[in-house]
Design a protein around this motif. Structure first.
Motif, PDB file in Angstrom:
ATOM      1  N   SER A 106       0.832  -1.202   0.000  1.00  0.00           N
ATOM      2  CA  SER A 106       0.000   0.000   0.000  1.00  0.00           C
ATOM      3  C   SER A 106       0.869   1.256   0.000  1.00  0.00           C
ATOM      4  O   SER A 106       0.602   2.218  -0.735  1.00  0.00           O
ATOM      5  N   LEU A 107       1.925   1.243   0.814  1.00  0.00           N
ATOM      6  CA  LEU A 107       2.853   2.385   0.841  1.00  0.00           C
ATOM      7  C   LEU A 107       3.493   2.590  -0.525  1.00  0.00           C
ATOM      8  O   LEU A 107       3.643   3.743  -0.989  1.00  0.00           O
ATOM      9  N   LEU A 108       3.869   1.490  -1.185  1.00  0.00           N
ATOM     10  CA  LEU A 108       4.484   1.593  -2.506  1.00  0.00           C
ATOM     11  C   LEU A 108       3.551   2.303  -3.480  1.00  0.00           C
ATOM     12  O   LEU A 108       3.984   3.197  -4.232  1.00  0.00           O
ATOM     13  N   PHE A 109       2.263   1.941  -3.474  1.00  0.00           N
ATOM     14  CA  PHE A 109       1.313   2.579  -4.383  1.00  0.00           C
ATOM     15  C   PHE A 109       1.043   4.034  -3.993  1.00  0.00           C
ATOM     16  O   PHE A 109       0.770   4.867  -4.867  1.00  0.00           O
ATOM     17  N   VAL A 110       1.115   4.348  -2.704  1.00  0.00           N
ATOM     18  CA  VAL A 110       0.975   5.741  -2.281  1.00  0.00           C
ATOM     19  C   VAL A 110       2.117   6.576  -2.859  1.00  0.00           C
ATOM     20  O   VAL A 110       1.909   7.674  -3.396  1.00  0.00           O
ATOM     21  N   ILE A 121       3.995   5.833  -5.506  1.00  0.00           N
ATOM     22  CA  ILE A 121       3.820   5.903  -6.959  1.00  0.00           C
ATOM     23  C   ILE A 121       2.744   6.920  -7.315  1.00  0.00           C
ATOM     24  O   ILE A 121       2.885   7.707  -8.273  1.00  0.00           O
ATOM     25  N   GLY A 122       1.665   6.919  -6.522  1.00  0.00           N
ATOM     26  CA  GLY A 122       0.583   7.872  -6.766  1.00  0.00           C
ATOM     27  C   GLY A 122       1.044   9.311  -6.663  1.00  0.00           C
ATOM     28  O   GLY A 122       0.670  10.161  -7.488  1.00  0.00           O
ATOM     29  N   TYR A 123       1.882   9.609  -5.683  1.00  0.00           N
ATOM     30  CA  TYR A 123       2.375  10.981  -5.538  1.00  0.00           C
ATOM     31  C   TYR A 123       3.345  11.347  -6.662  1.00  0.00           C
ATOM     32  O   TYR A 123       3.407  12.508  -7.097  1.00  0.00           O
ATOM     33  N   VAL A 124       4.105  10.361  -7.159  1.00  0.00           N
ATOM     34  CA  VAL A 124       4.989  10.621  -8.303  1.00  0.00           C
ATOM     35  C   VAL A 124       4.142  11.010  -9.522  1.00  0.00           C
ATOM     36  O   VAL A 124       4.443  12.004 -10.215  1.00  0.00           O
ATOM     37  N   PHE A 125       3.078  10.247  -9.796  1.00  0.00           N
ATOM     38  CA  PHE A 125       2.185  10.567 -10.905  1.00  0.00           C
ATOM     39  C   PHE A 125       1.462  11.889 -10.676  1.00  0.00           C
ATOM     40  O   PHE A 125       1.219  12.654 -11.621  1.00  0.00           O
ATOM     41  N   LEU A 126       1.111  12.147  -9.407  1.00  0.00           N
ATOM     42  CA  LEU A 126       0.404  13.400  -9.093  1.00  0.00           C
ATOM     43  C   LEU A 126       1.261  14.606  -9.457  1.00  0.00           C
ATOM     44  O   LEU A 126       0.770  15.580 -10.070  1.00  0.00           O
ATOM     45  N   ASP A 182      -3.614  15.649 -10.214  1.00  0.00           N
ATOM     46  CA  ASP A 182      -4.356  14.762  -9.306  1.00  0.00           C
ATOM     47  C   ASP A 182      -5.567  14.093  -9.946  1.00  0.00           C
ATOM     48  O   ASP A 182      -6.216  13.255  -9.312  1.00  0.00           O
ATOM     49  N   HIS A 183      -5.905  14.434 -11.203  1.00  0.00           N
ATOM     50  CA  HIS A 183      -7.068  13.808 -11.841  1.00  0.00           C
ATOM     51  C   HIS A 183      -6.671  12.875 -12.976  1.00  0.00           C
ATOM     52  O   HIS A 183      -7.541  12.362 -13.690  1.00  0.00           O
ATOM     53  N   HIS A 184      -5.373  12.661 -13.156  1.00  0.00           N
ATOM     54  CA  HIS A 184      -4.915  11.765 -14.215  1.00  0.00           C
ATOM     55  C   HIS A 184      -5.259  10.314 -13.868  1.00  0.00           C
ATOM     56  O   HIS A 184      -5.299   9.931 -12.696  1.00  0.00           O
ATOM     57  N   GLY A 185      -5.505   9.500 -14.880  1.00  0.00           N
ATOM     58  CA  GLY A 185      -5.902   8.118 -14.658  1.00  0.00           C
ATOM     59  C   GLY A 185      -4.881   7.315 -13.877  1.00  0.00           C
ATOM     60  O   GLY A 185      -5.241   6.513 -12.993  1.00  0.00           O
ATOM     61  N   LEU A 186      -3.585   7.501 -14.200  1.00  0.00           N
ATOM     62  CA  LEU A 186      -2.543   6.760 -13.493  1.00  0.00           C
ATOM     63  C   LEU A 186      -2.485   7.162 -12.016  1.00  0.00           C
ATOM     64  O   LEU A 186      -2.271   6.316 -11.139  1.00  0.00           O
ATOM     65  N   THR A 187      -2.694   8.447 -11.753  1.00  0.00           N
ATOM     66  CA  THR A 187      -2.689   8.923 -10.363  1.00  0.00           C
ATOM     67  C   THR A 187      -3.828   8.296  -9.572  1.00  0.00           C
ATOM     68  O   THR A 187      -3.627   7.753  -8.473  1.00  0.00           O
ATOM     69  N   LEU A 188      -5.020   8.372 -10.146  1.00  0.00           N
ATOM     70  CA  LEU A 188      -6.192   7.818  -9.458  1.00  0.00           C
ATOM     71  C   LEU A 188      -6.069   6.299  -9.293  1.00  0.00           C
ATOM     72  O   LEU A 188      -6.426   5.754  -8.240  1.00  0.00           O
ATOM     73  N   ALA A 189      -5.557   5.622 -10.314  1.00  0.00           N
ATOM     74  CA  ALA A 189      -5.409   4.163 -10.237  1.00  0.00           C
ATOM     75  C   ALA A 189      -4.418   3.768  -9.143  1.00  0.00           C
ATOM     76  O   ALA A 189      -4.637   2.786  -8.415  1.00  0.00           O
ATOM     77  N   SER A 190      -3.339   4.537  -8.993  1.00  0.00           N
ATOM     78  CA  SER A 190      -2.339   4.229  -7.963  1.00  0.00           C
ATOM     79  C   SER A 190      -2.918   4.412  -6.565  1.00  0.00           C
ATOM     80  O   SER A 190      -2.760   3.542  -5.695  1.00  0.00           O
ATOM     81  N   PHE A 191      -3.594   5.535  -6.344  1.00  0.00           N
ATOM     82  CA  PHE A 191      -4.182   5.782  -5.022  1.00  0.00           C
ATOM     83  C   PHE A 191      -5.304   4.793  -4.724  1.00  0.00           C
ATOM     84  O   PHE A 191      -5.456   4.324  -3.590  1.00  0.00           O
ATOM     85  N   ALA A 192      -6.095   4.459  -5.752  1.00  0.00           N
ATOM     86  CA  ALA A 192      -7.173   3.479  -5.560  1.00  0.00           C
ATOM     87  C   ALA A 192      -6.590   2.106  -5.199  1.00  0.00           C
ATOM     88  O   ALA A 192      -7.127   1.399  -4.336  1.00  0.00           O
ATOM     89  N   SER A 193      -5.484   1.744  -5.834  1.00  0.00           N
ATOM     90  CA  SER A 193      -4.831   0.468  -5.510  1.00  0.00           C
ATOM     91  C   SER A 193      -4.345   0.463  -4.062  1.00  0.00           C
ATOM     92  O   SER A 193      -4.478  -0.543  -3.355  1.00  0.00           O
ATOM     93  N   ALA A 194      -3.770   1.593  -3.626  1.00  0.00           N
ATOM     94  CA  ALA A 194      -3.299   1.699  -2.237  1.00  0.00           C
ATOM     95  C   ALA A 194      -4.458   1.528  -1.263  1.00  0.00           C
ATOM     96  O   ALA A 194      -4.321   0.858  -0.225  1.00  0.00           O
ATOM     97  N   ILE A 195      -5.619   2.118  -1.597  1.00  0.00           N
ATOM     98  CA  ILE A 195      -6.792   2.033  -0.717  1.00  0.00           C
ATOM     99  C   ILE A 195      -7.313   0.601  -0.646  1.00  0.00           C
ATOM    100  O   ILE A 195      -7.590   0.075   0.440  1.00  0.00           O
TER     101      ILE A 195
END
Length: 380
Positions: free
Chosen positions: A89-93, A95-100, A105-118
């Motif tokens: 989960s931390l890894l995806f968080v 990755i999500g911030y890197v994409f952000l 914050d509304h890009h598909g890769l960003t949302l997919a990374s944060f959703a995976s972490a959740i």
């Protein structure tokens, strides 16, 4: 009263989960009565439930049940499934911030990374939280679930992912803290050997202490620990009883004197007539007293338990006030104050407060017992 059976538990880290598990066991048709010692992770059942029934009763929180005499599997911190999921989960968080930062914050890769972490870090949390919400049970998992769902609904995916990771991390640290505290008690069980050398028909037979009978003659060589309580019938030696009595100097033992399981025979061979079973030995009674002492709550712990009972609903009400009052009465921004209300839910989680006192008391009682000091309990 039906036959008493004693079990050891693994994965028991939350007092609310312990209460729910105890209720589930009590509701079994094959159980007449049940006592759960949360601090010692010990379950006493009066009845004839199967191990499968007990495992099923604790399946909601992955609680594992072992017969008291059976060695428990010790799983390293990094190999536990929940801890591994927290790390992913931390890894995806991250990755999500890197994409952000790169795509917004509304890009598909960003949302997919944060959703995976959740999903990865918070599946069990959300499952339990939603169930509690429909049953009107308000605990820390309910608060966290509302906060995460609310953050997602207002588009704060990053905050939701961070909240899930931090909660999962806190759960992992709490589990580790309770496990370490319980180890201080379980280490007492290793003071006395599990096997003894018994003289039978002029032969020396090594057997489990559970198979030794009162009256058997136990042979204890120099450098060995006493496996059973007994009375010396032949031999002379110095015996170190520090683990039992706390006495720092060795005590001379000759014919007719009493020796205790767990004490160390230093220089001479002894023939000892067993006077007590392994379950009734001095060290066994010490362990029992220490575990019973842990069930006596200190005044601070009693206060915190009462406080937490009303604290969680109060936090939920305060969060609702924060969310609705400013927009309704002062025409403030709904999104801003919903965010603030969710923040109240997150920072108001009482889990660390509730677990702090029991961990401190269990650790102190266990460490003191290992050093020869018996504490009656946390209560004054």
């Amino acid at each position: 009263m039906a036959e008493k059976q004693i079990y050891r538990l693994q994965g028991l880290s939350c007092t609310n989960c312990a209460a729910k598990f105890e209720k589930n066991v009590r509701d079994l048709d094959t159980v007449e009565d049940v006592e759960l010692n949360f601090a010692a992770a010990k379950l006493t059942v009066h009845g004839h439930p199967s191990l499968e029934q007990l495992e099923k009763a604790g399946a909601f929180d992955h609680i594992q049940v072992y017969p008291e005499k059976q060695p428990q599997k010790t799983i390293p911190f990094y190999r536990k499934k929940d801890n591994q999921l927290t790390a992913v989960s931390l890894l995806f968080v991250v990755i999500g911030y890197v994409f952000l930062f790169q795509f917004g914050d509304h890009h598909g890769l960003t949302l997919a990374s944060f959703a995976s972490a959740i999903v990865i870090g918070g599946f069990d949390l959300m499952k339990t939280g939603v169930q509690n919400l429909f049953r009107f049970r308000f605990d820390m998992k309910t608060l966290m679930t509302i906060a995460v769902i609310g953050a997602v609904l207002i588009g704060e995916w990053a905050e939701a992912a961070v909240v899930v990771f931090l909660f999962a991390l806190s759960e992992a640290l709490e589990n580790a803290s309770m496990a370490k505290a319980r180890d201080s008690i379980h280490s007492l069980m290793e003071v006395a050997p599990n096997r003894a050398t018994i003289k039978k028909d002029n032969q020396f037979v090594e057997m489990d202490v559970d198979e030794v009978n009162i009256g058997d003659i136990m042979v204890v060589k120099p450098g060995e620990k006493m496996a059973m309580d007994g009375e010396v019938v032949d031999g002379h030696s110095s015996v170190n009883e520090a683990a039992i009595t706390g006495e720092s100097q060795a005590v001379e033992k000759t014919e007719g004197q009493e020796v205790f399981a767990g004490s160390l025979n230093e220089d001479g061979a002894l023939m000892v007539r067993v006077t007590k079973t392994s379950d009734d030995s001095t060290i066994a009674r010490i362990i029992h007293l220490v575990e019973e002492a842990q069930t006596q709550k200190a005044p601070a712990q009693q206060l915190i338990d009462r406080f937490a009972k009303y604290y969680t609903p109060a936090i939920l009400i305060i969060a609702l006030v924060v969310i609705f009052v400013p927009p309704v009465l002062f025409q403030a921004s709904w999104q801003e104050w919903i965010y603030n209300g969710l923040a109240v839910l997150v920072v108001g989680c009482p889990c660390a407060l509730v677990i702090s006192t029991p961990v401190a008391i269990v650790t102190a009682i266990g460490n003191a017992a290992r050093n020869g000091v018996l504490i009656k309990g946390g209560a004054i």
